[in-house]
Scaffold this motif. Structure first.
Motif, mmCIF file in Angstrom:
data_model
loop_
_atom_site.group_PDB
_atom_site.id
_atom_site.type_symbol
_atom_site.label_atom_id
_atom_site.label_comp_id
_atom_site.label_asym_id
_atom_site.label_seq_id
_atom_site.Cartn_x
_atom_site.Cartn_y
_atom_site.Cartn_z
ATOM 1 N N THR A 655 0.839 -1.197 0.000
ATOM 2 C CA THR A 655 0.000 0.000 0.000
ATOM 3 C C THR A 655 0.875 1.247 0.000
ATOM 4 O OG1 THR A 655 -1.767 -1.120 1.198
ATOM 5 C CG2 THR A 655 -1.796 1.284 1.225
ATOM 6 N N GLY A 656 0.639 2.104 -0.953
ATOM 7 C CA GLY A 656 1.338 3.389 -0.988
ATOM 8 C C GLY A 656 0.740 4.332 0.027
ATOM 9 N N ARG A 657 1.579 5.051 0.740
ATOM 10 C CA ARG A 657 1.107 5.904 1.832
ATOM 11 C C ARG A 657 0.400 7.163 1.315
ATOM 12 N NH1 ARG A 657 6.141 8.221 5.100
ATOM 13 N NH2 ARG A 657 4.539 9.668 5.858
ATOM 14 N N GLY A 658 -0.451 7.734 2.160
ATOM 15 C CA GLY A 658 -1.093 8.997 1.827
ATOM 16 C C GLY A 658 -0.127 10.154 2.025
ATOM 17 N N TYR A 659 -0.403 11.267 1.392
ATOM 18 C CA TYR A 659 0.495 12.417 1.512
ATOM 19 C C TYR A 659 -0.279 13.711 1.254
ATOM 20 C CZ TYR A 659 0.497 12.011 -3.582
ATOM 21 O OH TYR A 659 0.116 11.923 -4.891
ATOM 22 N N ILE A 660 0.286 14.824 1.740
ATOM 23 C CA ILE A 660 -0.308 16.150 1.587
ATOM 24 C C ILE A 660 0.716 17.062 0.925
ATOM 25 C CG2 ILE A 660 -1.346 18.130 2.745
ATOM 26 C CD1 ILE A 660 -2.111 16.314 5.039
ATOM 27 N N THR A 661 0.290 17.831 -0.055
ATOM 28 C CA THR A 661 1.160 18.826 -0.679
ATOM 29 C C THR A 661 0.545 20.215 -0.506
ATOM 30 O OG1 THR A 661 0.084 18.590 -2.840
ATOM 31 C CG2 THR A 661 1.993 17.177 -2.389
ATOM 32 N N PHE A 662 1.409 21.234 -0.506
ATOM 33 C CA PHE A 662 0.985 22.627 -0.359
ATOM 34 C C PHE A 662 1.614 23.459 -1.472
ATOM 35 C CE2 PHE A 662 0.886 20.791 3.866
ATOM 36 C CZ PHE A 662 -0.329 21.228 4.373
ATOM 37 N N GLY A 663 0.901 24.504 -1.877
ATOM 38 C CA GLY A 663 1.426 25.403 -2.896
ATOM 39 C C GLY A 663 1.039 26.840 -2.625
ATOM 40 N N LEU A 664 1.848 27.784 -3.131
ATOM 41 C CA LEU A 664 1.599 29.221 -2.975
ATOM 42 C C LEU A 664 1.828 29.920 -4.307
ATOM 43 C CD1 LEU A 664 3.469 29.962 0.392
ATOM 44 C CD2 LEU A 664 0.996 29.820 0.069
ATOM 45 N N LEU A 665 1.022 30.946 -4.577
ATOM 46 C CA LEU A 665 1.156 31.741 -5.794
ATOM 47 C C LEU A 665 1.022 33.217 -5.455
ATOM 48 C CD1 LEU A 665 1.164 32.204 -8.939
ATOM 49 C CD2 LEU A 665 -1.336 31.984 -8.827
ATOM 50 N N VAL A 666 1.949 34.029 -5.974
ATOM 51 C CA VAL A 666 1.859 35.490 -5.864
ATOM 52 C C VAL A 666 2.011 36.058 -7.266
ATOM 53 C CG1 VAL A 666 2.848 37.592 -4.894
ATOM 54 C CG2 VAL A 666 2.823 35.497 -3.537
ATOM 55 N N GLN A 667 1.079 36.926 -7.648
ATOM 56 C CA GLN A 667 1.105 37.490 -8.997
ATOM 57 C C GLN A 667 0.731 38.955 -8.947
ATOM 58 O OE1 GLN A 667 -1.383 35.393 -11.761
ATOM 59 N NE2 GLN A 667 -0.885 36.693 -13.489
ATOM 60 N N LYS A 668 1.540 39.805 -9.556
ATOM 61 C CA LYS A 668 1.267 41.226 -9.664
ATOM 62 C C LYS A 668 1.001 41.554 -11.116
ATOM 63 C CE LYS A 668 0.997 45.631 -8.881
ATOM 64 N NZ LYS A 668 -0.294 46.169 -8.400
ATOM 65 N N MET A 669 -0.139 42.240 -11.373
ATOM 66 C CA MET A 669 -0.538 42.528 -12.745
ATOM 67 C C MET A 669 -0.586 44.036 -13.005
ATOM 68 S SD MET A 669 -2.446 39.811 -11.302
ATOM 69 C CE MET A 669 -4.233 39.919 -11.407
ATOM 70 N N TRP A 670 -0.073 44.419 -14.155
ATOM 71 C CA TRP A 670 -0.259 45.748 -14.695
ATOM 72 C C TRP A 670 -0.973 45.621 -16.034
ATOM 73 C CZ3 TRP A 670 4.274 44.181 -12.339
ATOM 74 C CH2 TRP A 670 4.637 44.876 -11.177
ATOM 75 N N LYS A 671 -1.160 46.727 -16.729
ATOM 76 C CA LYS A 671 -1.916 46.671 -17.975
ATOM 77 C C LYS A 671 -1.214 45.795 -19.007
ATOM 78 C CE LYS A 671 -4.145 49.466 -21.542
ATOM 79 N NZ LYS A 671 -4.446 50.834 -22.046
#
Length: 726
Positions: A655-671
């Motif tokens: 049996t393959g074990r369970g796992y948790i992943t996390f991610g973050l995104l930061v985005q700055k937009m101009w015209k």
């Protein structure tokens, strides 16, 4: 005479004053009837805009006589686009405009998968649509492919089939990838042998919408759509030209460069997408094997659109991709092979396809559509002392008639599908030829305001035919019903039959690299046949003036009789059936600039063979996803996400074990510029942390099932330059 000129000048001056009209509108929430202060109105032809005051009132003066489209928009709501004639019949009247909330199933999303191009809310078939706004976010997370885009979707599980080459396929609702279809603009560009590596060779920058239909859809698209389908909708030229450049760099030695251009003139338009993707060999675990192979890929997809007149339009496109994917022993990939370090996997692939679509509009309610694609796929798979080469030539042609009436919509059509595969050298014995002729009819009937039903039937004839009982002829009925129980609560219930012709192109063959797979004789093998049911409840409501919630609960069950299984390197029909049952829960909460999303998938897939019951390997029973986004429109975006994948049975009985992943995104937009930084799997969850992924020696390794990430924590950063946009 002088008096006459003075009088004429006064009349012309008076007419000029009268020709300057005033547009007044009050913008409301369509559910709560609360005013939407700050809503904006825009007239594209005049380049005039205005904002609503505190009472929700928009006033635009100095509008000349004529017909003009006015766009009304507000953050969190679906846009209203309507043409008004000036002078108006009642110039002093304030127009009342109600906007629907843009949560879950967007108010104004039009879907193409059912061929009727209807509003998502009114279709009895359960369809999930990922619109351009969300694709925009996904394209900054993983610009080079759609593996992450599909993997983060509830009910879809991405399965890696090679430990060192990164090859992957996707499964819907616990069923193998061969039971799913991946379409582009309703055409099967990635079927059979060419489905290999498809997830890793499609960029989201070229897409404007992705549509998911889960459950049996063979009535719509023929054999193979037992578990469901994913339809990738390409961008088309809009009123404003677009030129977008995207540059991306990852900490896993990856570089992406993409460009998209589109322009529309009076009778012609074009879109051109091109990309170059490179990845160096990457081994974060220092085990001596590539978690990400050395990859070089180039793609170009030009299209030409013709708008001949108000009745005739069409487009023609080319899709071309070349890729060299080199994985295995890090020392071999680096060019330093010796007597010990010899193992490698190299995939050289070339895709080329043409797409043609033509529409003749008979009147306002009916039209005739024709579409065709011809695809060529060439793959050279090589390892130490072994090489498998093959070429696939396939085609798809369809003509259909669509009529959208006030109460009933009809779709009727026929299609021809051909698929030819030849192995090189021929003694591999895996050559394959298949021709399918199909005809279908579908009706959507709006019986009352609260009840609609969609029913269809399809007849397919396959050559060569499989063994009994079907002998190549399949009749596939399908029924879906929509119940609008209240203004906030709806339900969809449906089901249908499906089938899949026998073929060696599936996950088992990919895992084996076709080394030991024996030829399959269709005449001695039965087609797999399925029965599917699904039903959901959908609740959507406003929580005050600026908060909305959407909750969807889905239940599904699919049975596949006599599925193909690999036994002693030969595919045979299993003595029994496969049953996949489960549920999906999706909750979306929008609070002004904040959006929260929670998804849960429960999947119970069992094999009932020879009177014994076993769990289907590589099928996690529990999967959770959480996503939160804070966004100031066209200015700033911050996102955080987490995914849990539960334990799953592996093919070796462990049996393959369970796992948790996390991610973050930061985005700055101009015209004209976006800057983004994205981090995936920041806690560095890797299967190589929990044990060896191979047995044997480094010279001749044998890799087990891959059920968790191998690349670990990866950060990417980049810029998106928008040189032409409104």
């Amino acid at each position: 005479m002088k008096f006459f000129f003075i009088l004429l000048s006064c009349m012309l001056f008076s007419y000029g004053i009268m020709a300057q009209n005033i547009f007044k509108a009050k913008v409301l929430n369509d559910q709560t009837k609360a005013v939407l202060k700050g809503a904006t109105a825009y007239i594209p032809d005049l380049k005039i805009s205005a904002a609503a005051d505190t009472s929700g009132l928009i006033t635009i003066p100095n509008i000349p006589n004529g017909r003009f489209e006015i766009e009304i928009s507000f953050v969190g709501f679906a846009k209203s686009e309507k043409v008004y004639s000036f002078p108006m019949q009642q110039p002093d009247v304030t127009v009342e405009i109600s906007l629907g909330q843009a949560t879950g199933e967007l108010a104004e999303v039009t879907v193409q998968t059912t061929r009727t191009n209807q509003n998502l809310r009114d279709i009895p078939t359960r369809i999930e649509a990922l619109p351009l706004e969300e694709l925009d976010e996904k394209s900054t997370m993983r610009p080079g492919d759609i593996k992450m885009l599909l993997g983060e979707t509830t009910g879809i599980h991405v399965q890696q089939t090679s430990a060192v080459s990164g090859n992957a396929s996707f499964r819907i609702q616990g069923l193998d990838s061969r039971y799913t279809q991946l379409l582009q603009d309703g055409m099967p560009l990635y079927a059979g042998f060419s489905s290999s590596l498809s997830l890793l060779q499609i960029s989201p920058l070229d897409l404007r919408q992705v549509e998911y239909v889960k459950g049996s859809n063979s009535t719509l698209y023929g054999g193979g759509a037992i578990a469901g389908l994913v339809n990738l909708i390409s961008k088309v030229p809009e009123k404003e030209p677009e030129l977008t450049l995207l540059l991306n760099q990852t900490t896993a030695k990856g570089t992406d460069a993409s460009v998209f251009y589109s322009q529309k003139w009076k009778h012609i338009g074009t879109t051109i997408f091109g990309s170059y993707n490179y990845n160096g060999a990457f081994d974060p675990a220092n085990i001596g094997f590539t978690a990400i192979p050395q990859t070089s890929r180039f793609s170009i997809n030009p299209k030409v659109f013709l708008y001949m007149d108000e009745h005739n339009s069409g487009w023609f496109g080319v899709n071309s991709t070349y890729e060299n994917r080199f994985g295995g022993d890090m020392q071999v990939v680096g060019g330093n092979a010796d007597n010990v370090h010899q193992f490698f996997e190299r995939n050289k692939t070339f895709r080329f396809s043409t797409q043609l679509s033509f529409t003749h509009k008979i009147d306002e309610e009916s039209k005739i559509n024709f579409k065709n694609t011809i695809g060529y796929f060439d793959r050279d798979l090589s390892e130490v002392g072994y090489e498998f080469k093959g070429k696939q030539l396939s085609s798809f042609s369809e003509v259909n008639y669509v009529r959208n009436g006030e109460k009933a919509s009809w779709v009727a059509g026929a299609n021809l599908i051909t698929d030819h595969f030849s192995a090189d050298p021929p003694q591999n014995g895996l050559n394959y030829d298949q021709t399918t002729v199909g005809a279908f009819v579908q009706n959507t009937y709006k019986a009352t305001k609260w009840f609609s039903i969609e029913s269809g039937i399809r007849l397919d004839d396959n050559t060569p035919a499989p063994s009994k009982p079907s002998n190549g002829l399949f009749l596939l009925p399908r029924v879906n019903a929509l119940f609008k129980i209240t203004d906030h609560l709806t339900s969809r219930i449906g089901g249908g039959l499906g089938y899949k012709m026998p073929t060696v192109f599936n996950d088992d063959s990919e895992h084996d690299d076709y080394k030991h797979i024996q030829p399959l004789t269709i005449g001695n093998t039965q087609a797999e046949q399925s029965y599917g049911l699904n039903g959901d409840l959908n609740y959507r409501s406003a929580l005050g003036d600026e908060a909305f919630i959407n909750v969807n609960q889905l239940f599904f069950s699919t049975r596949v009789d006599q599925p193909l299984i690999l036994q002693n390197n030969t595919f045979i029909n299993a003595p029994g059936h496969l049953l996949s049952q489960g549920a999906e829960t999706n909750i979306k909460l929008v609070m002004d600039e904040l959006v929260f999303y929670l998804g849960y998938t429960y999947t119970d897939t069992k094999q009932y063979f020879n009177g014994l019951t076993n769990t289907q390997p590589l099928t996690p029973k529990h999967q959770f996803s959480f996503d939160s986004t804070y966004e100031i429109e066209s200015s700033f975006r911050f996102g955080a996400e987490s995914f849990y994948t539960g334990p799953q049975l592996l093919n070796d009985g462990t049996t393959g074990r369970g796992y948790i992943t996390f991610g973050l995104l930061v985005q700055k937009m101009w015209k004209h510029l976006d800057i983004f930084v994205n981090a995936e799997n920041i806690t560095d969850q890797r299967q190589t942390k929990w044990g060896s992924i191979y047995s044997g020696s480094i010279t001749s390794p044998h890799f087990g099932d891959i059920y968790a990430p191998l690349d670990g924590a990866v950060v990417n950063a980049g810029i998106r330059i928008k040189l032409l946009n409104k």
